[in-house]
Design a protein around this motif. Structure first.
Motif, PDB file in Angstrom:
ATOM      1  N   ASN A 125       0.974  -2.671  -1.948  1.00 17.89           N
ATOM      2  CA  ASN A 125       0.888  -3.967  -1.287  1.00 17.89           C
ATOM      3  C   ASN A 125       0.965  -3.933   0.238  1.00 17.89           C
ATOM      4  O   ASN A 125       1.786  -4.617   0.839  1.00 17.89           O
ATOM      5  CB  ASN A 125       2.076  -4.799  -1.804  1.00 17.89           C
ATOM      6  CG  ASN A 125       1.614  -6.176  -2.170  1.00 17.89           C
ATOM      7  OD1 ASN A 125       0.461  -6.526  -1.912  1.00 17.89           O
ATOM      8  ND2 ASN A 125       2.504  -6.954  -2.758  1.00 17.89           N
ATOM      9  N   PHE A 126       0.114  -3.136   0.855  1.00 15.97           N
ATOM     10  CA  PHE A 126       0.102  -3.127   2.324  1.00 15.97           C
ATOM     11  C   PHE A 126      -0.887  -4.172   2.830  1.00 15.97           C
ATOM     12  O   PHE A 126      -1.924  -4.394   2.213  1.00 15.97           O
ATOM     13  CB  PHE A 126      -0.328  -1.754   2.855  1.00 15.97           C
ATOM     14  CG  PHE A 126       0.666  -0.674   2.577  1.00 15.97           C
ATOM     15  CD1 PHE A 126       1.904  -0.676   3.199  1.00 15.97           C
ATOM     16  CD2 PHE A 126       0.380   0.344   1.681  1.00 15.97           C
ATOM     17  CE1 PHE A 126       2.831   0.317   2.940  1.00 15.97           C
ATOM     18  CE2 PHE A 126       1.299   1.344   1.418  1.00 15.97           C
ATOM     19  CZ  PHE A 126       2.528   1.330   2.050  1.00 15.97           C
ATOM     20  N   GLU A 127      -0.575  -4.733   3.981  1.00 19.71           N
ATOM     21  CA  GLU A 127      -1.486  -5.708   4.586  1.00 19.71           C
ATOM     22  C   GLU A 127      -2.700  -4.987   5.155  1.00 19.71           C
ATOM     23  O   GLU A 127      -2.559  -3.931   5.777  1.00 19.71           O
ATOM     24  CB  GLU A 127      -0.769  -6.382   5.755  1.00 19.71           C
ATOM     25  CG  GLU A 127      -0.563  -7.853   5.559  1.00 19.71           C
ATOM     26  CD  GLU A 127       0.294  -8.401   6.682  1.00 19.71           C
ATOM     27  OE1 GLU A 127      -0.151  -8.338   7.839  1.00 19.71           O
ATOM     28  OE2 GLU A 127       1.416  -8.844   6.369  1.00 19.71           O
ATOM     29  N   GLU A 128      -3.906  -5.535   4.944  1.00 13.98           N
ATOM     30  CA  GLU A 128      -5.100  -4.942   5.560  1.00 13.98           C
ATOM     31  C   GLU A 128      -5.043  -5.196   7.066  1.00 13.98           C
ATOM     32  O   GLU A 128      -4.815  -6.333   7.488  1.00 13.98           O
ATOM     33  CB  GLU A 128      -6.371  -5.577   4.989  1.00 13.98           C
ATOM     34  CG  GLU A 128      -6.810  -4.995   3.665  1.00 13.98           C
ATOM     35  CD  GLU A 128      -7.095  -3.494   3.712  1.00 13.98           C
ATOM     36  OE1 GLU A 128      -7.483  -2.984   4.781  1.00 13.98           O
ATOM     37  OE2 GLU A 128      -6.895  -2.829   2.681  1.00 13.98           O
ATOM     38  N   PRO A 129      -5.248  -4.170   7.905  1.00 15.66           N
ATOM     39  CA  PRO A 129      -5.151  -4.392   9.346  1.00 15.66           C
ATOM     40  C   PRO A 129      -6.246  -5.321   9.867  1.00 15.66           C
ATOM     41  O   PRO A 129      -6.032  -6.096  10.778  1.00 15.66           O
ATOM     42  CB  PRO A 129      -5.297  -2.988   9.939  1.00 15.66           C
ATOM     43  CG  PRO A 129      -5.833  -2.123   8.855  1.00 15.66           C
ATOM     44  CD  PRO A 129      -5.549  -2.788   7.555  1.00 15.66           C
ATOM     45  N   ASP A 130      -7.445  -5.241   9.269  1.00 14.52           N
ATOM     46  CA  ASP A 130      -8.566  -6.026   9.778  1.00 14.52           C
ATOM     47  C   ASP A 130      -9.515  -6.269   8.608  1.00 14.52           C
ATOM     48  O   ASP A 130     -10.017  -5.322   8.006  1.00 14.52           O
ATOM     49  CB  ASP A 130      -9.263  -5.204  10.883  1.00 14.52           C
ATOM     50  CG  ASP A 130     -10.417  -5.962  11.506  1.00 14.52           C
ATOM     51  OD1 ASP A 130     -10.872  -6.946  10.897  1.00 14.52           O
ATOM     52  OD2 ASP A 130     -10.848  -5.553  12.592  1.00 14.52           O
ATOM     53  N   GLU A 131      -9.764  -7.546   8.298  1.00 13.45           N
ATOM     54  CA  GLU A 131     -10.600  -7.848   7.125  1.00 13.45           C
ATOM     55  C   GLU A 131     -12.003  -7.281   7.238  1.00 13.45           C
ATOM     56  O   GLU A 131     -12.614  -6.856   6.268  1.00 13.45           O
ATOM     57  CB  GLU A 131     -10.672  -9.357   6.927  1.00 13.45           C
ATOM     58  CG  GLU A 131      -9.630  -9.834   5.937  1.00 13.45           C
ATOM     59  CD  GLU A 131      -9.663 -11.324   5.755  1.00 13.45           C
ATOM     60  OE1 GLU A 131     -10.752 -11.909   5.917  1.00 13.45           O
ATOM     61  OE2 GLU A 131      -8.593 -11.884   5.465  1.00 13.45           O
ATOM     62  N   LYS A 132     -12.526  -7.265   8.486  1.00 12.41           N
ATOM     63  CA  LYS A 132     -13.906  -6.791   8.672  1.00 12.41           C
ATOM     64  C   LYS A 132     -13.988  -5.270   8.573  1.00 12.41           C
ATOM     65  O   LYS A 132     -15.009  -4.711   8.218  1.00 12.41           O
ATOM     66  CB  LYS A 132     -14.416  -7.250  10.037  1.00 12.41           C
ATOM     67  CG  LYS A 132     -14.772  -8.719  10.038  1.00 12.41           C
ATOM     68  CD  LYS A 132     -15.518  -9.085  11.316  1.00 12.41           C
ATOM     69  CE  LYS A 132     -15.151 -10.484  11.753  1.00 12.41           C
ATOM     70  NZ  LYS A 132     -14.467 -10.571  13.024  1.00 12.41           N
ATOM     71  N   MET A 133     -12.906  -4.604   8.950  1.00 13.75           N
ATOM     72  CA  MET A 133     -12.909  -3.135   8.900  1.00 13.75           C
ATOM     73  C   MET A 133     -11.750  -2.665   8.030  1.00 13.75           C
ATOM     74  O   MET A 133     -10.717  -2.238   8.532  1.00 13.75           O
ATOM     75  CB  MET A 133     -12.749  -2.562  10.309  1.00 13.75           C
ATOM     76  CG  MET A 133     -14.027  -2.596  11.117  1.00 13.75           C
ATOM     77  SD  MET A 133     -13.749  -1.902  12.728  1.00 13.75           S
ATOM     78  CE  MET A 133     -13.230  -0.260  12.337  1.00 13.75           C
ATOM     79  N   PRO A 134     -11.899  -2.763   6.688  1.00 17.95           N
ATOM     80  CA  PRO A 134     -10.769  -2.408   5.829  1.00 17.95           C
ATOM     81  C   PRO A 134     -10.387  -0.936   5.989  1.00 17.95           C
ATOM     82  O   PRO A 134     -11.228  -0.101   6.330  1.00 17.95           O
ATOM     83  CB  PRO A 134     -11.281  -2.703   4.417  1.00 17.95           C
ATOM     84  CG  PRO A 134     -12.738  -2.900   4.528  1.00 17.95           C
ATOM     85  CD  PRO A 134     -13.100  -3.114   5.953  1.00 17.95           C
ATOM     86  N   TYR A 135      -9.134  -0.681   5.743  1.00 20.81           N
ATOM     87  CA  TYR A 135      -8.596   0.676   5.882  1.00 20.81           C
ATOM     88  C   TYR A 135      -9.138   1.567   4.758  1.00 20.81           C
ATOM     89  O   TYR A 135      -9.101   1.194   3.591  1.00 20.81           O
ATOM     90  CB  TYR A 135      -7.069   0.589   5.809  1.00 20.81           C
ATOM     91  CG  TYR A 135      -6.358   1.899   5.618  1.00 20.81           C
ATOM     92  CD1 TYR A 135      -6.258   2.821   6.658  1.00 20.81           C
ATOM     93  CD2 TYR A 135      -5.767   2.223   4.399  1.00 20.81           C
ATOM     94  CE1 TYR A 135      -5.593   4.023   6.484  1.00 20.81           C
ATOM     95  CE2 TYR A 135      -5.096   3.422   4.216  1.00 20.81           C
ATOM     96  CZ  TYR A 135      -5.017   4.314   5.262  1.00 20.81           C
ATOM     97  OH  TYR A 135      -4.363   5.506   5.091  1.00 20.81           O
ATOM     98  N   VAL A 136      -9.652   2.756   5.104  1.00 18.17           N
ATOM     99  CA  VAL A 136     -10.149   3.694   4.090  1.00 18.17           C
ATOM    100  C   VAL A 136      -9.320   4.974   4.188  1.00 18.17           C
ATOM    101  O   VAL A 136      -9.324   5.652   5.215  1.00 18.17           O
ATOM    102  CB  VAL A 136     -11.648   4.019   4.309  1.00 18.17           C
ATOM    103  CG1 VAL A 136     -12.130   5.002   3.242  1.00 18.17           C
ATOM    104  CG2 VAL A 136     -12.485   2.757   4.277  1.00 18.17           C
ATOM    105  N   SER A 137      -8.616   5.279   3.106  1.00 14.63           N
ATOM    106  CA  SER A 137      -7.757   6.472   3.105  1.00 14.63           C
ATOM    107  C   SER A 137      -8.607   7.733   3.158  1.00 14.63           C
ATOM    108  O   SER A 137      -9.711   7.785   2.622  1.00 14.63           O
ATOM    109  CB  SER A 137      -6.915   6.476   1.829  1.00 14.63           C
ATOM    110  OG  SER A 137      -6.462   7.779   1.556  1.00 14.63           O
TER     111      SER A 137
END
Ligand SMILES: Cc1cc2nc3c(=O)[nH]c(=O)nc-3n(C[C@H](O)[C@H](O)[C@H](O)COP(=O)(O)OP(=O)(O)OC[C@H]3O[C@@H](n4cnc5c(N)ncnc54)[C@H](O)[C@@H]3O)c2cc1C
Length: 607
Positions: free
Chosen positions: A383-395
Motif C-alpha cells: 500500500n504505497f502511495e504512487e508518487p505521480d499518477e502520470k508516471m507510475p513507479y516501476v520496480s
C-alpha cells in the motif's frame, strides 16, 4: 603456535628462490580463488599456484568468531577502500572494506548464507550467458554446501540443501526480539518464509542461515576449501603477502603467459612467474579490473591517460559496477531485550568469549545480522502511495524477486558496529537496502602504480527509481517497528522532523522515533542521503556477456579476444543478485572449475 610455524603457506621470499613450474596461476584468494585452488589441484597432476596479497587467515581470532566480524574492519587485513565523493549522498566518501588475507572478504564478512533469487540467474541467461541460469547454477550451489539442521528450523526441507560440500552452513539461535521482527514483518504484509534458499525464491521474512561450522567457527572460503589436507597437496602452492602487479602477455599480445609479482609488505622486488596453461584472476571486483588495466587490457583512452600501452582494447573493463546501498535505522529498545551488552561491554562479553574458546558455542556464534524481510516495493499489499499518477513507479526487480531486503540486528549499529548505541540507551537496527539498483558506476585507474588504489565510483542513487525504492524500504522498516509484537520490545518516541538534529542521540534515533505516515518521501530521502552506506556487495566490473561490445569475459569466463586468461570472481556477474553475494560467487567458481578442468584435460591430452 606450532601449527602456524609449520604452515605450508609460503611467502614472497620463498617464491624468489623457488623453481618455477606451474600450469595454472590463480591471482587472489577470494572465495572463488580458494574454490579453484582446491578443485583444480584435486587431480594431483595440475600444478597450481595461488597468489594472495594479504596474510594467512589461520592466526586471526576475530575472523573466526562470528560475532566479532566487525572488529576486522579497519584492521591490517582490510584493504580499507573509500569511494569517490558521492554526489547524491551529500558528497560523502563511503568506506568500502575488503578482506586482504586468505579467503578474501569471506574471512571478514557477515556470514549470511543466501542463494538470492532464481530469476537473478535467469536474467543472466537472458543477457546472453547461456548455461548460467538458475537451472545451470543450482547444482553448483548445492555442491558447495554442507548444511547441518538446527532445532527450531524443522520446516527447512533438508533435501533442498547441499549436504556433501566443503562449505558448512546452519542456523544460529536468534534473539527473541528478532523472532518478533519476523512476526511484525508478517503483520505488515510480508509472509513468513522458512528457507530463503530454495527454488521457490527469496521473498518473505525469516531467520538467516549462516556459514558457521559445528564448533561455532566461521566457515570461510579459506577454511572450507583450503583445509590442511588440501594445502598439503604437492601440486598446490599458496603464497601470501605477494601482490600481483601485472599480467604478462605473449609477444604477439594474444595470450597470457604469466604474472609479475612484488613483495606486498616491502612494496618492492618484482618477479615474473610463468603459467604453462592459464592465468585466472580472482582478485575481486575492485582489484581484478585494476590489474587488467595495469596490464594494458581495458578502455584504450583511459590507459593512454596513464601512459599504459594499450595491448587489448576492452571498453567494459571496470564498468557496470553495481553495489547494494543500505540505510541503518536505529530503534530505541527496552532494557534487556537487545544484545547491546555483548557489543558494548568487554567485561560482560568475556564469559561468552571463554565459552566460545571452549567450543561451547553460545552468544559469540551469532553473526548479529540474524533476520531479514525480503519484499517488492510494487506489492499492492504494502500500500504505497504512487508518487505521480502520470508516471507510475516501476520496480527494477527481477520477476518474482524482491527489490528490498531489510536486515534485522539485535544491537544498535553505528559506524558498522565500531560504535554502539548512545550511552544509557538500547537499540535494534534495521537496514533496508536496494537489491536491484539501476545506478551503475565504475572502477578507474588513478595511476599506473599497482600500489595505488583505483578510483571507486558506485554512482549511488543516480536514478529516481532507486530513490523511491529505498524510501519505500525505509518506510517498511518503520512500519515493522510499530507493528505487533515487536513494538512491545521497543521504546519509541514521537519525533516530528527527523532531519532537525541537535545532539548525537537525535542523530542516531530521530528517524526511528518518527512516524512514517507523517513523513514525506523527500524527508525520508534527505535522511537516507546523510546516512546511507555500502552493504559490501560490489559486482560487475569484468562482467560476463556476449562479446567485447557488452562485456569483458565470455560464458567460459575467458577474457574476450585473449587466450589463457580468465576471470572468476564477483566482477563477472552480468547483473547483481537480489541478496548476499558470497554463495553466488562460490557457485560461479564451482561451475567455472568444471569448465576449466575440461579445458585443462583436453590440453594435457594433447601435451
Ligand atoms: C564486510 C563485508 C561483509 C560481507 N557480508 C557478506 C555476507 O554476510 N554474506 C555474503 O554472501 N556476502 C557478504 N559479503 C560479500 C562477499 O564476501 C563477497 O561477495 C565475496 O567475498 C566475493 O568478493 P570478491 O569476488 O570481490 O573478492 P574478495 O572476497 O574481495 O577477495 C579478493 C581477494 O584477492 C586478493 N587480491 C586483490 N588484489 C590482489 C593482487 N593484485 N594480488 C594478489 N591478491 C590480490 C585480496 O587480498 C582478496 O583476498 C561481505 C563483504 C564484506 C567486505
Amino acid at each position: 603456535m606450532g601449527k602456524i610455524f609449520s604452515s605450508p603457506v609460503k611467502n614472497f621470499s620463498w617464491l624468489e628462490q623457488a623453481e618455477q613450474d606451474f600450469d595454472v596461476i590463480i591471482v587472489g584468494s577470494s572465495p572463488s580463488g580458494c574454490v579453484l585452488a582446491n578443485r583444480l589441484s584435486e587431480d594431483g597432476r595440475t600444478k597450481v599456484l595461488l597468489i594472495e596479497a594479504g596474510e594467512t587467515n589461520s592466526n586471526k581470532l576475530w575472523t573466526k568468531i562470528p560475532a566479532t566480524w566487525s572488529k576486522t574492519l579497519w584492521s591490517s587485513y582490510d584493504w580499507q577502500h573509500y569511494t569517490a565523493p558521492q554526489k547524491n549522498l551529500n558528497n560523502r566518501k563511503l568506506f568500502w572494506p575488503r578482506g586482504k588475507l586468505l579467503g578474501g572478504s569471506s574471512s571478514i564478512n557477515v556470514l549470511i548464507y543466501h542463494h538470492c533469487a532464481p530469476s537473478d540467474y535467469d536474467k543472466w541467461e537472458e543477457m546472453g550467458c547461456e548455461g548460467w541460469g538458475y537451472e545451470g547454477l543450482r547444482p553448483a550451489l548445492l555442491k558447495s554446501e554442507r548444511y547441518t539442521p538446527h532445532k527450531g528450523h524443522e520446516d527447512v526441507n533438508e533435501s533442498e540443501r547441499g549436504k556433501d560440500g566443503p562449505w558448512q552452513t546452519t542456523f544460529g539461535d536468534a534473539q527473541p526480539i528478532m523472532k518478533n521482527f519476523v512476526s511484525a514483518a508478517e503483520e505488515v504484509g510480508i509472509p513468513y518464509n522458512p528457507d530463503l534458499n530454495t527454488p521457490r525464491g527469496t521473498i518473505g521474512a525469516t531467520q538467516f542461515s549462516t556459514f558457521v561450522d559445528q564448533k561455532g567457527h566461521r566457515s570461510s572460503g579459506a577454511t572450507a576449501y583450503l583445509t590442511p589436507e588440501v594445502l598439503a597437496r604437492p601440486n598446490l602452492t599458496v603464497v601470501t603477502s605477494t601482490l600481483t602487479t601485472k599480467i604478462i602477455l605473449s609477444s604477439d599480445g594474444k595470450r597470457a603467459i604469466g604474472v609479475e609479482v612484488a613483495d606486498d609488505k616491502k612494496r618492492m622486488g618484482r618477479l615474473t612467474i610463468f603459467a604453462k596453461k592459464e592465468v585466472i584472476l580472482t582478485a575481486g571486483t575492485i582489484n581484478t579490473p585494476q590489474l587488467l588495466m595495469l596490464s594494458g587490457i581495458g578502455p584504450k583512452e583511459q590507459l593512454e591517460q596513464h601512459d599504459i600501452p594499450c595491448k587489448h582494447d576492452l571498453p567494459h573493463v571496470g564498468q557496470n559496477l553495481q553495489d547494494h546501498l543500505q540505510v541503518p535505522v536505529l530503534f530505541r529498545a527496552k532494557k534487556g531485550r537487545t544484545m547491546d551488552w555483548l557489543a558494548g561491554n568487554p567485561i560482560m562479553a568475556l564469559p561468552a568469549l571463554i565459552r566460545w574458546l571452549l567450543n561451547l558455542k553460545g552468544p559469540m556464534t551469532t553473526n548479529c545480522a540474524e533476520v531479514a524481510a525480503f519484499f517488492r516495493t510494487d506489492d499492492p499489499k504494502l500500500n504505497f502511495e504512487e508518487p505521480d499518477e502520470k508516471m507510475p513507479y516501476v520496480s527494477n526487480a527481477n520477476p518474482g524477486a524482491p527489490d528490498i531486503e531489510i536486515m534485522g540486528v539485535p544491537v544498535g549499529v553505528v559506524k558498522f558496529g565500531h560504535k554502539q548505541a548512545p550511552k544509557g540507551t538500547n537499540a535494534i537496527t534495521m537496514m533496508p537496502y536496494l537489491l536491484q539498483p539501476e545506478s551503475m558506476g565504475s572502477i578507474t585507474l588513478k595511476s599506473d602504480n599497482p600500489f595505488e588504489y583505483p578510483d571507486i565510483d558506485p554512482n549511488y542513487l543516480s536514478t529516481q527509481t532507486d530513490v523511491t525504492c529505498l524510501v519505500r524500504g525505509v518506510r517498511t522498516a518503520m512500519r515493522i517497528a510499530r507493528a505487533n509484537p515487536l513494538v512491545e520490545d521497543l521504546a519509541l518516541r514521537d519525533v516530528k522532523d527527523p532531519n532537525m538534529v541537535s545532539s548525537e542521540e537525535e542523530d542516531v534515533y530521530n528517524l526511528g522515533d518518527a512516524r512514517e505516515e507523517k513523513l514525506s518521501d523527500e524527508e525520508i530521502a534527505k535522511w537516507c542521503k546523510r546516512k546511507a552506506e555500502t552493504l559490501f556487495h560490489p559486482t560487475g566490473t569484468a562482467r560476463m556477456g556476449r562479446s567485447i561490445e557488452d562485456s569483458v569475459v565470455d560464458t567460459k569466463l575467458k577474457v574476450h579476444g585473449l587466450e589463457g586468461l580468465r576471470v572468476v570472481d564477483a566482477s563477472v556477474f552480468p547483473r547483481t543478485v537480489s541478496g548476499h553475494t558470497m554463495a553466488p560467487v562460490i557457485a560461479v567458481a564451482e561451475k567455472a572449475a568444471d569448465i576449466i578442468k575440461e579445458s585443462l584435460n583436453a590440453d594435457f591430452y594433447h601435451d
